[in-house]
Scaffold this motif. Sequence first.
Motif, PDB file in Angstrom:
ATOM      1  N   PRO A  48      47.123 117.164 100.816  1.00 53.63           N
ATOM      2  CA  PRO A  48      47.201 117.226 102.273  1.00 53.63           C
ATOM      3  C   PRO A  48      46.182 118.214 102.841  1.00 53.63           C
ATOM      4  N   ASP A  49      45.574 117.821 103.950  1.00 51.33           N
ATOM      5  CA  ASP A  49      44.623 118.666 104.683  1.00 51.33           C
ATOM      6  C   ASP A  49      43.192 118.633 104.167  1.00 51.33           C
ATOM      7  N   ALA A  50      42.931 117.877 103.107  1.00 51.69           N
ATOM      8  CA  ALA A  50      41.556 117.830 102.601  1.00 51.69           C
ATOM      9  C   ALA A  50      40.673 116.978 103.517  1.00 51.69           C
ATOM     10  N   GLY A  51      41.316 116.101 104.314  1.00 49.68           N
ATOM     11  CA  GLY A  51      40.517 115.329 105.274  1.00 49.68           C
ATOM     12  C   GLY A  51      40.652 113.821 105.122  1.00 49.68           C
ATOM     13  N   LYS A  52      41.712 113.367 104.487  1.00 48.44           N
ATOM     14  CA  LYS A  52      41.905 111.930 104.267  1.00 48.44           C
ATOM     15  C   LYS A  52      41.993 111.160 105.593  1.00 48.44           C
ATOM     16  N   THR A  53      42.783 111.676 106.516  1.00 53.20           N
ATOM     17  CA  THR A  53      42.953 110.977 107.789  1.00 53.20           C
ATOM     18  C   THR A  53      41.631 110.933 108.551  1.00 53.20           C
ATOM     19  N   THR A  54      40.936 112.068 108.547  1.00 56.58           N
ATOM     20  CA  THR A  54      39.656 112.134 109.269  1.00 56.58           C
ATOM     21  C   THR A  54      38.663 111.148 108.659  1.00 56.58           C
ATOM     22  N   LEU A  55      38.601 111.101 107.354  1.00 60.60           N
ATOM     23  CA  LEU A  55      37.664 110.186 106.698  1.00 60.60           C
ATOM     24  C   LEU A  55      38.028 108.722 106.998  1.00 60.60           C
ATOM     25  N   VAL A 111      43.753 107.227 114.559  1.00 62.27           N
ATOM     26  CA  VAL A 111      44.548 107.217 113.340  1.00 62.27           C
ATOM     27  C   VAL A 111      45.313 108.523 113.212  1.00 62.27           C
ATOM     28  N   LYS A 112      44.642 109.558 113.625  1.00 68.39           N
ATOM     29  CA  LYS A 112      45.163 110.920 113.524  1.00 68.39           C
ATOM     30  C   LYS A 112      46.627 111.018 113.970  1.00 68.39           C
ATOM     31  N   ASN A 113      46.906 110.393 115.119  1.00 64.15           N
ATOM     32  CA  ASN A 113      48.250 110.525 115.677  1.00 64.15           C
ATOM     33  C   ASN A 113      49.311 109.896 114.795  1.00 64.15           C
ATOM     34  N   ASN A 114      48.893 109.069 113.855  1.00 60.38           N
ATOM     35  CA  ASN A 114      49.869 108.341 113.059  1.00 60.38           C
ATOM     36  C   ASN A 114      50.310 109.056 111.806  1.00 60.38           C
ATOM     37  N   LYS A 115      49.668 110.148 111.507  1.00 58.39           N
ATOM     38  CA  LYS A 115      49.997 110.672 110.184  1.00 58.39           C
ATOM     39  C   LYS A 115      51.299 111.468 110.209  1.00 58.39           C
ATOM     40  N   ILE A 116      51.981 111.437 109.094  1.00 60.92           N
ATOM     41  CA  ILE A 116      53.244 112.164 109.012  1.00 60.92           C
ATOM     42  C   ILE A 116      52.918 113.642 109.066  1.00 60.92           C
ATOM     43  N   ILE A 150      33.373 115.109  98.478  1.00 65.03           N
ATOM     44  CA  ILE A 150      33.639 116.526  98.714  1.00 65.03           C
ATOM     45  C   ILE A 150      33.380 116.803 100.186  1.00 65.03           C
ATOM     46  N   ASN A 151      34.441 117.211 100.862  1.00 62.40           N
ATOM     47  CA  ASN A 151      34.462 117.254 102.324  1.00 62.40           C
ATOM     48  C   ASN A 151      34.339 118.677 102.882  1.00 62.40           C
ATOM     49  N   LYS A 152      34.053 118.755 104.152  1.00 62.86           N
ATOM     50  CA  LYS A 152      33.990 120.008 104.933  1.00 62.86           C
ATOM     51  C   LYS A 152      32.805 120.884 104.550  1.00 62.86           C
ATOM     52  N   LEU A 153      31.672 120.249 104.276  1.00 61.06           N
ATOM     53  CA  LEU A 153      30.461 120.996 103.908  1.00 61.06           C
ATOM     54  C   LEU A 153      29.949 121.860 105.044  1.00 61.06           C
ATOM     55  N   ASP A 154      30.455 121.627 106.263  1.00 60.09           N
ATOM     56  CA  ASP A 154      30.049 122.464 107.389  1.00 60.09           C
ATOM     57  C   ASP A 154      30.713 123.833 107.308  1.00 60.09           C
ATOM     58  N   ARG A 155      31.639 123.981 106.350  1.00 56.77           N
ATOM     59  CA  ARG A 155      32.320 125.266 106.180  1.00 56.77           C
ATOM     60  C   ARG A 155      31.870 125.935 104.900  1.00 56.77           C
ATOM     61  N   GLU A 156      32.089 127.254 104.853  1.00 58.34           N
ATOM     62  CA  GLU A 156      31.779 127.951 103.601  1.00 58.34           C
ATOM     63  C   GLU A 156      32.713 127.445 102.525  1.00 58.34           C
ATOM     64  N   GLY A 181      29.803 115.740 101.962  1.00 55.80           N
ATOM     65  CA  GLY A 181      29.659 115.461 103.390  1.00 55.80           C
ATOM     66  C   GLY A 181      30.666 116.209 104.226  1.00 55.80           C
ATOM     67  N   SER A 182      30.738 115.810 105.475  1.00 58.63           N
ATOM     68  CA  SER A 182      31.719 116.397 106.384  1.00 58.63           C
ATOM     69  C   SER A 182      32.282 115.264 107.224  1.00 58.63           C
ATOM     70  N   ALA A 183      33.519 114.912 106.922  1.00 56.35           N
ATOM     71  CA  ALA A 183      34.136 113.777 107.618  1.00 56.35           C
ATOM     72  C   ALA A 183      34.225 114.055 109.109  1.00 56.35           C
ATOM     73  N   LEU A 184      34.641 115.275 109.442  1.00 57.61           N
ATOM     74  CA  LEU A 184      34.831 115.618 110.851  1.00 57.61           C
ATOM     75  C   LEU A 184      33.537 115.419 111.641  1.00 57.61           C
ATOM     76  N   ASN A 185      32.430 115.773 111.019  1.00 61.22           N
ATOM     77  CA  ASN A 185      31.138 115.652 111.694  1.00 61.22           C
ATOM     78  C   ASN A 185      30.483 114.299 111.436  1.00 61.22           C
TER      79      ASN A 185
HETATM   80  P1  G4P Z   1      44.666 114.981 105.569  1.00 59.16           P
HETATM   81  O1  G4P Z   1      44.802 113.631 106.191  1.00 59.16           O
HETATM   82  O2  G4P Z   1      44.022 114.950 104.217  1.00 59.16           O
HETATM   83  O3  G4P Z   1      45.916 115.789 105.577  1.00 59.16           O
HETATM   84  O4  G4P Z   1      43.629 115.837 106.419  1.00 59.16           O
HETATM   85  P2  G4P Z   1      43.100 115.653 107.913  1.00 59.16           P
HETATM   86  O5  G4P Z   1      42.135 114.550 108.003  1.00 59.16           O
HETATM   87  O6  G4P Z   1      44.239 115.657 108.859  1.00 59.16           O
HETATM   88  O7  G4P Z   1      42.290 116.999 108.049  1.00 59.16           O
HETATM   89  C1  G4P Z   1      42.904 118.259 107.940  1.00 59.16           C
HETATM   90  C2  G4P Z   1      42.177 119.270 108.802  1.00 59.16           C
HETATM   91  O8  G4P Z   1      40.841 119.412 108.329  1.00 59.16           O
HETATM   92  C3  G4P Z   1      42.079 118.843 110.258  1.00 59.16           C
HETATM   93  O9  G4P Z   1      42.123 120.000 111.045  1.00 59.16           O
HETATM   94  C4  G4P Z   1      40.691 118.236 110.325  1.00 59.16           C
HETATM   95  O10 G4P Z   1      40.145 118.256 111.614  1.00 59.16           O
HETATM   96  C5  G4P Z   1      39.934 119.137 109.379  1.00 59.16           C
HETATM   97  N1  G4P Z   1      38.726 118.508 108.828  1.00 59.16           N
HETATM   98  C6  G4P Z   1      38.590 117.272 108.284  1.00 59.16           C
HETATM   99  N2  G4P Z   1      37.320 117.064 107.901  1.00 59.16           N
HETATM  100  C7  G4P Z   1      36.627 118.193 108.176  1.00 59.16           C
HETATM  101  C8  G4P Z   1      35.266 118.587 108.029  1.00 59.16           C
HETATM  102  O11 G4P Z   1      34.424 117.855 107.556  1.00 59.16           O
HETATM  103  N3  G4P Z   1      34.953 119.842 108.443  1.00 59.16           N
HETATM  104  C9  G4P Z   1      35.868 120.692 108.996  1.00 59.16           C
HETATM  105  N4  G4P Z   1      35.435 121.894 109.379  1.00 59.16           N
HETATM  106  N5  G4P Z   1      37.154 120.357 109.176  1.00 59.16           N
HETATM  107  C10 G4P Z   1      37.531 119.119 108.775  1.00 59.16           C
HETATM  108  P3  G4P Z   1      43.431 120.461 111.791  1.00 59.16           P
HETATM  109  O12 G4P Z   1      43.078 121.702 112.511  1.00 59.16           O
HETATM  110  O13 G4P Z   1      44.577 120.513 110.834  1.00 59.16           O
HETATM  111  O14 G4P Z   1      43.748 119.258 112.723  1.00 59.16           O
HETATM  112  P4  G4P Z   1      43.073 118.923 114.120  1.00 59.16           P
HETATM  113  O15 G4P Z   1      43.636 119.894 115.044  1.00 59.16           O
HETATM  114  O16 G4P Z   1      41.584 119.036 113.922  1.00 59.16           O
HETATM  115  O17 G4P Z   1      43.491 117.523 114.364  1.00 59.16           O
END
Ligand code: G4P
Length: 529
Positions: free
Chosen positions: A19-26, A43-48, A138-144, A254-258
């Motif tokens: 959980p929280d690795a970014g599955k929903t975002t991806l 999709v975000k709104n649907n997750k448990i 491997i996600n969230k490369l925009d972060r350290e 990569g970075s799913a969020l971006n």
């Molecule tokens: P999950 O389904 O695996 O549980 O993860 P989810 O996509 O909900 O992502 C968990 C948190 O990580 C979210 O933040 C999401 O925005 C963030 N996140 C996903 N991908 C990236 C990325 O590439 N870079 C960064 N910096 N963050 C990322 P949150 O604060 O828990 O939710 P929200 O307020 O953004 O919706």
Amino acid sequence: MDFKEQIESRRTFGIISHPDAGKTTLTEKLLLFGGAIQEAGAVKNNKIKKTATSDFMEIERQRGISVATSVLAFIYNNKKINILDTPGHKDFAEDTFRTLTAVDSVIVVIDVAKGVEEQTEKLVQVCRMRNIPMIVFINKLDREGKDAFDLLDDLEQKLGLKVTPLSFPIGMGYDFKGIYNIYEKNVNLFSGDSKKNIEDTIAIRDIDSPDLDELIGENSASELRDNLELVEGVYPNFDKEAYLQGHQQPVFFGSALNNFGVRELLDCFIDIAPSPRAKMAEERLVQSDEKELTGFVFKIHANMDPKHRDRLAFIKIVSGTFERNKPYLHVRHGKKLKFSSPNAFFAEKKEIVDISYPGDIVGLHDTGNFKIGDTLTEGEQLNYKGIPSFSPEHFRYINNADPMKAKQLYKGIDQLMDEGVAQLFTLEMNGRKVIGTVGALQFEVIQYRLEHEYGAKCSYENFPVYKACWIEAEDIKNEEFKEFKRVKQKFLAQDKRGQLVFLADSQFSLQMTQQKYPTVKLHFTSEFN
Ligand code: G4P
């Protein structure tokens, strides 16, 4: 498209992660690429939600929504992509294990800062057991985060994978400049613009070209060259066959969020990921291009409306076509059933379809005919291999709290177990019923649903069990097995399929039992042969 082309064009897969690795975002970004949704957040709104630990209404609401998100389908580059949703909440891990029986491949999402986490380990282990092809993102490369090579090491050491990077990051976090795509031999520069849907990539055919220095600066260019040299020296070349057999796992950064690195992932995925594969039944191996329909139920979803106790059974089509109003054999019941409104899934909607192909998921309205693992055919006596049960983590006696409603209670328990909400064990000694679940949350869900859907009341009583082990006896007539059964009688139970289970009350007693009765094999999953 003819039948074979239909099969060839399908990619049915699951995304797994802690959980929280970014599955929903991806998932959401993939849907954006497919044009299946117009804006982020859908999709975000649907997750448990992680917060929904005991809020029943929330669970109910989300259960309803997640029917629609159980399968997210879209078309991308003439390929029909079916994403099977796997719940992130660890209390629903069993559900995820079952969904993995219906996927042809998997994408594993890892958080760059956290590396390999507990839930990922368990899920990847299941995929490895089944040789499911896996791609790692491997996600969230925009972060350290951790060093890329350390992460690759982690994947090998902790997950037992044999990785080969197909992209490589240039810097990370504050210094993140972009990604070099080893698969396509180009550079993708990071702008941090999450609204951008299609990224511009710059082709760098020769990594030694001065263009690279100009593009990302001398220092970064030289670091990238060193890293790529190391990659080449340490990791094997990508081998599609090895990937398809589950022996090699390509890695993307990569970075799913971006929305960064996602297109590369998707393009490579549709190129290399398998179309629907052959599947083993108890009787024989079934090829996906066989003309006659075969399929199996991997998930059952209860209706939200307690007045109609109907459910939606999810069938994965393995071979042939599934046609509306055509009679199919429900092998376990030995009777033919027709379905007038089979549902197919598209993005977040479901709609009635006339024909579906191997790899597709069809949702069938069910009034109690189906249980998880059931097979449908055109007449053949075929049973897809059972979906394994894993040892639950929590165990409790379930008692009837309203003697007038015993019938309703047992019917309710029976149906909820068919749905796979939890596991039921019946003690050999006294016939008492024990419920085993992955998370504590399920006990509350069961109690709530028994009351609201079946009008029955239950109470629980603690039953300290460390692990449930499925028993395999070398010879049921030998003295050792007889003694084991006599001595351990108190701890023996039958699961719902009538398989004998040992409920060990501690790790110590489990070890002692294994030592004392070496011919009695104890397994943590019901599928061991
Ligand atoms: P999950 O389904 O695996 O549980 O993860 P989810 O996509 O909900 O992502 C968990 C948190 O990580 C979210 O933040 C999401 O925005 C963030 N996140 C996903 N991908 C990236 C990325 O590439 N870079 C960064 N910096 N963050 C990322 P949150 O604060 O828990 O939710 P929200 O307020 O953004 O919706």
